[in-house]
Structures are given as structure tokens and as C-alpha cells.
Motif scaffolding. Sequence first.
Motif, PDB file in Angstrom:
ATOM      1  N   GLY A 251     127.638 115.848  82.942  1.00  0.00           N
ATOM      2  CA  GLY A 251     127.876 114.957  81.816  1.00  0.00           C
ATOM      3  C   GLY A 251     129.285 114.406  81.743  1.00  0.00           C
ATOM      4  N   THR A 252     130.173 114.881  82.608  1.00  0.00           N
ATOM      5  CA  THR A 252     131.517 114.298  82.689  1.00  0.00           C
ATOM      6  C   THR A 252     131.496 113.137  83.680  1.00  0.00           C
ATOM      7  N   PHE A 253     132.688 112.595  83.965  1.00  0.00           N
ATOM      8  CA  PHE A 253     132.761 111.406  84.816  1.00  0.00           C
ATOM      9  C   PHE A 253     133.803 111.583  85.914  1.00  0.00           C
ATOM     10  N   GLN A 254     133.726 110.699  86.885  1.00  0.00           N
ATOM     11  CA  GLN A 254     134.690 110.691  87.980  1.00  0.00           C
ATOM     12  C   GLN A 254     135.046 109.260  88.334  1.00  0.00           C
ATOM     13  N   LYS A 255     136.214 109.097  88.918  1.00  0.00           N
ATOM     14  CA  LYS A 255     136.675 107.775  89.334  1.00  0.00           C
ATOM     15  C   LYS A 255     137.677 107.946  90.467  1.00  0.00           C
ATOM     16  N   SER A 256     137.713 106.967  91.367  1.00  0.00           N
ATOM     17  CA  SER A 256     138.656 107.028  92.484  1.00  0.00           C
ATOM     18  C   SER A 256     139.355 105.687  92.660  1.00  0.00           C
ATOM     19  N   SER A 257     140.502 105.739  93.290  1.00  0.00           N
ATOM     20  CA  SER A 257     141.247 104.535  93.638  1.00  0.00           C
ATOM     21  C   SER A 257     141.892 104.771  94.997  1.00  0.00           C
ATOM     22  N   ASP A 258     141.590 103.895  95.969  1.00  0.00           N
ATOM     23  CA  ASP A 258     142.046 104.072  97.345  1.00  0.00           C
ATOM     24  C   ASP A 258     143.272 103.205  97.631  1.00  0.00           C
ATOM     25  N   LEU A 259     144.259 103.808  98.271  1.00  0.00           N
ATOM     26  CA  LEU A 259     145.487 103.107  98.630  1.00  0.00           C
ATOM     27  C   LEU A 259     145.633 103.089 100.145  1.00  0.00           C
ATOM     28  N   ASP A 260     145.743 101.881 100.713  1.00  0.00           N
ATOM     29  CA  ASP A 260     145.926 101.714 102.157  1.00  0.00           C
ATOM     30  C   ASP A 260     147.412 101.847 102.483  1.00  0.00           C
ATOM     31  N   LEU A 261     147.746 102.866 103.251  1.00  0.00           N
ATOM     32  CA  LEU A 261     149.147 103.135 103.584  1.00  0.00           C
ATOM     33  C   LEU A 261     149.490 102.771 105.021  1.00  0.00           C
ATOM     34  N   SER A 262     148.624 102.006 105.667  1.00  0.00           N
ATOM     35  CA  SER A 262     148.823 101.700 107.089  1.00  0.00           C
ATOM     36  C   SER A 262     150.136 100.965 107.358  1.00  0.00           C
ATOM     37  N   SER A 263     150.621 100.197 106.387  1.00  0.00           N
ATOM     38  CA  SER A 263     151.873  99.447 106.587  1.00  0.00           C
ATOM     39  C   SER A 263     153.055 100.078 105.854  1.00  0.00           C
ATOM     40  N   VAL A 264     152.859 101.302 105.335  1.00  0.00           N
ATOM     41  CA  VAL A 264     153.923 101.974 104.585  1.00  0.00           C
ATOM     42  C   VAL A 264     154.589 103.029 105.475  1.00  0.00           C
ATOM     43  N   ARG A 265     155.903 103.012 105.506  1.00  0.00           N
ATOM     44  CA  ARG A 265     156.645 103.999 106.293  1.00  0.00           C
ATOM     45  C   ARG A 265     156.565 105.363 105.620  1.00  0.00           C
ATOM     46  N   PRO A 266     156.434 106.427 106.394  1.00  0.00           N
ATOM     47  CA  PRO A 266     156.326 107.784 105.810  1.00  0.00           C
ATOM     48  C   PRO A 266     157.449 108.108 104.846  1.00  0.00           C
ATOM     49  N   GLU A 267     158.654 107.622 105.139  1.00  0.00           N
ATOM     50  CA  GLU A 267     159.790 107.946 104.265  1.00  0.00           C
ATOM     51  C   GLU A 267     159.698 107.230 102.905  1.00  0.00           C
ATOM     52  N   ASP A 268     158.771 106.256 102.780  1.00  0.00           N
ATOM     53  CA  ASP A 268     158.617 105.532 101.517  1.00  0.00           C
ATOM     54  C   ASP A 268     157.477 106.082 100.663  1.00  0.00           C
ATOM     55  N   TRP A 269     156.772 107.093 101.152  1.00  0.00           N
ATOM     56  CA  TRP A 269     155.633 107.626 100.409  1.00  0.00           C
ATOM     57  C   TRP A 269     156.032 108.142  99.023  1.00  0.00           C
ATOM     58  N   GLY A 270     157.224 108.664  98.912  1.00  0.00           N
ATOM     59  CA  GLY A 270     157.681 109.212  97.643  1.00  0.00           C
ATOM     60  C   GLY A 270     157.808 108.184  96.534  1.00  0.00           C
ATOM     61  N   LYS A 271     157.745 106.899  96.888  1.00  0.00           N
ATOM     62  CA  LYS A 271     157.853 105.848  95.877  1.00  0.00           C
ATOM     63  C   LYS A 271     156.525 105.590  95.164  1.00  0.00           C
ATOM     64  N   TYR A 272     155.441 106.219  95.696  1.00  0.00           N
ATOM     65  CA  TYR A 272     154.104 105.936  95.171  1.00  0.00           C
ATOM     66  C   TYR A 272     153.601 107.086  94.294  1.00  0.00           C
ATOM     67  N   GLU A 273     152.821 106.728  93.278  1.00  0.00           N
ATOM     68  CA  GLU A 273     152.199 107.730  92.417  1.00  0.00           C
ATOM     69  C   GLU A 273     150.891 107.178  91.852  1.00  0.00           C
ATOM     70  N   CYS A 274     149.969 108.086  91.617  1.00  0.00           N
ATOM     71  CA  CYS A 274     148.677 107.742  91.019  1.00  0.00           C
ATOM     72  C   CYS A 274     148.735 108.092  89.530  1.00  0.00           C
ATOM     73  N   VAL A 275     148.251 107.180  88.692  1.00  0.00           N
ATOM     74  CA  VAL A 275     148.322 107.362  87.242  1.00  0.00           C
ATOM     75  C   VAL A 275     146.917 107.331  86.651  1.00  0.00           C
ATOM     76  N   PHE A 276     146.603 108.333  85.844  1.00  0.00           N
ATOM     77  CA  PHE A 276     145.310 108.396  85.151  1.00  0.00           C
ATOM     78  C   PHE A 276     145.554 108.372  83.650  1.00  0.00           C
ATOM     79  N   GLN A 277     144.823 107.487  82.940  1.00  0.00           N
ATOM     80  CA  GLN A 277     144.915 107.387  81.495  1.00  0.00           C
ATOM     81  C   GLN A 277     143.519 107.497  80.897  1.00  0.00           C
ATOM     82  N   LEU A 278     143.406 108.273  79.810  1.00  0.00           N
ATOM     83  CA  LEU A 278     142.116 108.531  79.183  1.00  0.00           C
ATOM     84  C   LEU A 278     142.222 108.338  77.683  1.00  0.00           C
TER      85      LEU A 278
END
Length: 351
Positions: A251-278
Amino acid sequence: MKIFLLLLLLGVNGAAGVTHSMKYFYTGSSQVPNFPEFVIVGLVDEVEFVHYDSNTQRFEPKQDWMKEAVDQQYWDTESEKSLGTQQTFKVNMDILKRRFNQTGGVHIFQEMYGCEWNDETGDVKGFRQEGYDGEDFISFDLNTQSWTAPTAEAVITKNKWDNNKGLNTQRMNYLTEICPQWLKKYLQAGRSSLMRTDRPSVSLLQKSSSSPVSCFATGFYPNKAVLFWRKDGDDLHDNVEEGQILPNPDGTFQKSSDLDLSSVRPEDWGKYECVFQLSGLNDDIITKLDQSGIRTNEKSTPLIAIIVAAVVILALIIAGVGFFIYKKRSDKRPPSPVSNPEVMEQLNPGP
């Protein structure tokens, strides 16, 4: 940005309040393997509360609060009526096949009807629409109390149903008056369940090192939620694929969001974050993009299996369809979703 997103997901323009809904889905199918020939599903705020299918031939409650809302006689009576509606659906499937010059093969006839109610403004919206093989077939216009036929094959049905003014008045009365009344009663009966707020668990998933990273939130309630990616505090739209909100078996729900990192340098990963609001939660749930926190396909097979299972469940739930018209009953018992003259009225123009 947070306030704007929450207002957007609640469907209001600066006004408080939440929009609640009650919907019935009917599905009639032909030659679909491993799927019931006929299914009825009722949802309150996207939570299944009643169910019928041609395999069990029982109209049953799916929530404990619904079991307490009506007596056993109601379920016995609705089971008998649903069986009759099942037979009518089978006849209508044959009519539609002839309309579209079809013989065998897989075919699906669907209907959705119900209402929405805003608990702050009091605004009510009713709807009823039908489809065949994934395309719109006919829909009811509440403003004109007439039917809209987008295809030539539906014009015969439109003309027949438009001529029955009394029945259309009953439809209008149900969708704008009776449906919202019962929606409010169901919300009250199931308040502890339907009006709760459940925080989700949020994980980062990745099938392989070259695959997009999926931010996956599951176990949240209600379904009024947003999930998105940010970089350096700014919302991301490019290279992001947002998934739909899907139901879980509990009875609960789920949701996903996919981020393509193919053009992102590994050292820049720290600049990204996923945000969930309910809706109902004052704080955001923020998950930083960190390689060590990503669950790969090998490590998270059970979780990925849950996602797949939920997609299947969603397909079953949204596959609903049928014929409905309100027949007035006392306040002690809900109006039957299948007990009405139109159930026996077929799509053809004959008597």
C-alpha cells in the motif's frame, strides 16, 4: 524551489489543501494469457480498497477499514452483480471486435470513473472515460452531460447514450454529488491508514559501472511526492530520466529517477545529490552521490526484483474497466459500483 515543488505536486496554485480521489477501474480482456478475463479495482487516494476478478468471482475488501465499513451481505450481493457485469463485458468485447472489423487476437476494453475532492477549497471533479486496445473510445463531458466519441466506431454508442437524458443526469449526480460524499466517508473510515505519512528508504542503484545511477525511494505514503537530482544546488533536467510513482504490495509507493553520468568526471560526483520531497514531511531527504553508497545489480538483486514486481502490480491495477451508473441507496451501505441499468445496456444501438 521546495515550496514551488510541493505546491506543484499537490496540484494547487498557492492554496492549501490536498486533492483526494476515488476511482474505479474495470478491465475486460480477450485472449490475454495468465490474466483474468474481467477485473474490477477500486482505489481511494491510489490505494486499492475493493477488488473483483473473474478467477475468484468474489467482490472483496482489500483494506481492514473497508471490511468494517459494510456488512457481509454487501460483499455477497456485489459478487453476484459483478459476475453479471463480467458477462456483459464479454458481450461488449464481441461488439467492439465487430465494430473494428476484428476476429481473434488479444484485445482489452477499459473504463475508469470516479471523482476528486480538494479538502480545503471543496472543489469537486468527476470523470468517466473508456478505451479500447489502448486508445480512447468514448468519454463523458460533465459540462454538457453528453458523450465525446473520438473515433467513428464510437459514434453509434455516443448517439445511443446521448439520447438517454435521464441516465446521463444520474451519471452527473453520481460523479459530482454521490462519489465525493462516499470519498469523504471512506477517508474518515480509513483515516489512520489513508491520512498517514510514511518516510521512505532511499537508495542509489546501478546495474553496471556504465549504467545510469538510479535514485530509488520506496515505502513512502501518500503518493504526493517529488524526486529529483541537483548539482551544486541547482535542479537538473538534462541527462535525467524520471520514473512514475508506482504502488508497492503493502500500500506504500515507490519512485525512481535515473541520472546518466557517462559525461561526468569521477571527481565531480560529489557535486550531485538526489532530493526527495513528500507531502506531510517538513524536511527533504537528501542523498549525496557517492560511489561507495551505490548498490550494484549483484548486491541489490532483491531490491531490483521489488521494482519489477511493482511494475507488474501497477499494470494489473491500472488495467481496470467496465460499465457504471449510480443507483441510489441508503447511507448505511455504499452505492454499488456494478448495480445499475447501464450494466445491462450494451454498446450496440439495439434494444
